[in-house]
Design an enzyme around this catalytic site. Sequence first.
Site, mmCIF file in Angstrom:
data_model
loop_
_atom_site.group_PDB
_atom_site.id
_atom_site.type_symbol
_atom_site.label_atom_id
_atom_site.label_comp_id
_atom_site.label_asym_id
_atom_site.label_seq_id
_atom_site.Cartn_x
_atom_site.Cartn_y
_atom_site.Cartn_z
ATOM 1 N N SER A 79 -2.301 -0.936 -13.710
ATOM 2 C CA SER A 79 -1.316 -0.645 -14.105
ATOM 3 C C SER A 79 -1.245 -1.707 -15.393
ATOM 4 C CB SER A 79 -0.917 -2.097 -13.415
ATOM 5 O OG SER A 79 0.538 -2.560 -12.886
ATOM 6 N N TYR A 91 -3.124 -9.914 -7.378
ATOM 7 C CA TYR A 91 -2.840 -8.262 -7.444
ATOM 8 C C TYR A 91 -2.704 -8.443 -8.745
ATOM 9 C CZ TYR A 91 -0.122 -3.898 -9.114
ATOM 10 O OH TYR A 91 -0.567 -2.525 -9.132
ATOM 11 N N LYS A 145 -6.058 -5.932 -11.041
ATOM 12 C CA LYS A 145 -5.990 -4.906 -12.173
ATOM 13 C C LYS A 145 -6.689 -5.285 -13.531
ATOM 14 C CE LYS A 145 -4.096 -2.360 -8.926
ATOM 15 N NZ LYS A 145 -3.899 -1.121 -8.723
HETATM 16 N N1 LIG Z 1 4.494 0.972 -8.024
HETATM 17 C C1 LIG Z 1 4.737 0.540 -9.115
HETATM 18 O O1 LIG Z 1 5.314 0.389 -9.727
HETATM 19 C C2 LIG Z 1 3.455 0.883 -9.462
HETATM 20 C C3 LIG Z 1 2.926 0.303 -11.197
HETATM 21 C C4 LIG Z 1 1.421 0.077 -11.509
HETATM 22 C C5 LIG Z 1 0.388 0.458 -10.469
HETATM 23 N N2 LIG Z 1 0.687 1.472 -9.759
HETATM 24 C C6 LIG Z 1 -0.610 1.334 -8.660
HETATM 25 O O2 LIG Z 1 -0.401 2.472 -8.479
HETATM 26 C C7 LIG Z 1 -1.469 2.863 -7.064
HETATM 27 C C8 LIG Z 1 -0.212 3.601 -5.684
HETATM 28 O O3 LIG Z 1 0.375 3.155 -5.135
HETATM 29 P P1 LIG Z 1 2.296 3.445 -5.435
HETATM 30 O O4 LIG Z 1 2.957 2.328 -6.094
HETATM 31 O O5 LIG Z 1 2.004 4.588 -5.101
HETATM 32 O O6 LIG Z 1 2.473 3.189 -3.602
HETATM 33 P P2 LIG Z 1 2.557 3.517 -1.883
HETATM 34 O O7 LIG Z 1 2.418 1.949 -1.348
HETATM 35 O O8 LIG Z 1 4.036 4.065 -1.894
HETATM 36 O O9 LIG Z 1 0.966 4.105 -2.164
HETATM 37 C C9 LIG Z 1 0.192 3.388 -1.900
HETATM 38 C C10 LIG Z 1 -1.268 4.232 -0.845
HETATM 39 O O10 LIG Z 1 -1.519 3.650 -0.549
HETATM 40 C C11 LIG Z 1 -2.519 3.617 1.009
HETATM 41 N N3 LIG Z 1 -3.973 2.128 1.222
HETATM 42 C C12 LIG Z 1 -3.658 1.452 0.966
HETATM 43 N N4 LIG Z 1 -4.900 0.581 1.563
HETATM 44 C C13 LIG Z 1 -5.169 1.313 1.781
HETATM 45 C C14 LIG Z 1 -6.676 1.494 1.346
HETATM 46 N N5 LIG Z 1 -7.222 0.041 2.508
HETATM 47 N N6 LIG Z 1 -7.837 2.610 2.197
HETATM 48 C C15 LIG Z 1 -6.641 3.453 1.686
HETATM 49 N N7 LIG Z 1 -5.751 4.104 0.991
HETATM 50 C C16 LIG Z 1 -4.706 2.842 1.354
HETATM 51 C C17 LIG Z 1 -1.104 3.077 1.488
HETATM 52 O O11 LIG Z 1 -0.995 3.681 2.557
HETATM 53 C C18 LIG Z 1 -0.031 4.374 0.211
HETATM 54 O O12 LIG Z 1 -0.162 5.174 1.303
HETATM 55 C C19 LIG Z 1 -1.577 1.367 -6.710
HETATM 56 O O13 LIG Z 1 -2.985 1.285 -7.091
HETATM 57 C C20 LIG Z 1 -0.928 1.308 -7.476
HETATM 58 O O14 LIG Z 1 -1.300 -0.749 -7.681
HETATM 59 C C21 LIG Z 1 2.511 1.115 -8.660
#
Ligand SMILES: NC(=O)c1ccc[n+]([C@@H]2O[C@H](COP(=O)([O-])OP(=O)(O)OC[C@H]3O[C@@H](n4cnc5c(N)ncnc54)[C@H](O)[C@@H]3O)[C@@H](O)[C@H]2O)c1
Length: 273
Positions: A143, A156, A160
């Site tokens: 992130s 978090y 990251k």
């Molecule tokens: N959304 C944002 O603004 C943002 C920004 C920067 C980074 N991220 C990162 O992007 C990645 C994806 O997140 P997202 O934003 O799509 O969120 P999201 O919640 O929509 O998707 C995350 C997915 O991970 C799955 N998950 C959770 N725990 C798990 C586990 N123990 N094993 C396997 N799967 C698991 C969830 O069921 C879900 O389907 C994450 O690493 C998050 O930290 C998100």
Amino acid sequence: MQSFYGKTAVVTGAASGIGRAIAKRCAQYDMRVVLADIDQSALNKTENDLRSVGADVLAILTDVSKPDDVGTLAQKTLDHFGNVHLLFNNAGVATGSTIWDSTLDDWKWVVGVNMWGVIHGLRVFVPIMIDQDTECHIVNTASVVGLLDKFSSSSYQVTKHAVVAISEQLYHSLVEMKSKVKASVLCPGWVRTRILDANRNHPTVNQDILYKDQDLKGDLESGVPPEIVAEHVFRAIHQDKFYILVNADEYKPLIRMRMENILEESNPTESDK
Ligand SMILES: NC(=O)c1ccc[n+]([C@@H]2O[C@H](COP(=O)([O-])OP(=O)(O)OC[C@H]3O[C@@H](n4cnc5c(N)ncnc54)[C@H](O)[C@@H]3O)[C@@H](O)[C@H]2O)c1
């Protein structure tokens, strides 16, 4: 990587948000896709959606924080498709607040999924990819928070930063051995996903600390759709680009300030981000 056609991709956290958008893009490139997620019903839905557009897809219920689950994910991928070319260590969760207010369960959960999940993925899949001796690429989702010195969820942010460091280590190790396996780290700003609702997968607590934070909700809603992130990710893999910053321009002055503070040995600068 010059061509994606017919390649096998493993995507963790594939049932929602960024992972789901990456998996859909894999299918658009006629790749074979392995969907790994802890959420069975969302996983089934994603599998059905991709299959309905003709994708060659395999869904495997996986908790990335458990090394045995990740080992099984790799074995089932090889049993079914015979190879693996792309790994997206993408599953992630967020909760908690300050270092001391976050419960021990929160720390264990966030570190387990966000940091150990990536480590398990690399320990299992890198040797397979090296032995395979074909063009491969690994993308770890961190992130932009992993490049900053401040974020409202301490656990978090810590994980990251760890994912950025793990990815840099991976990059250097692969370059030193002149490997055909390449690596990138994905550092997006806000993306419109269910991340603030991550407690839906919390094993012990049913609380919504972050989700209740209206400021963060507003930030999330101002973010980019996950499809934009997936587009950037595939362009970066094509160009063999390591740092993938998407929707992060407004944070770049803060990243630069952090670096300057470190070099000048100044204290961290106050900011409302
Ligand atoms: N959304 C944002 O603004 C943002 C920004 C920067 C980074 N991220 C990162 O992007 C990645 C994806 O997140 P997202 O934003 O799509 O969120 P999201 O919640 O929509 O998707 C995350 C997915 O991970 C799955 N998950 C959770 N725990 C798990 C586990 N123990 N094993 C396997 N799967 C698991 C969830 O069921 C879900 O389907 C994450 O690493 C998050 O930290 C998100």
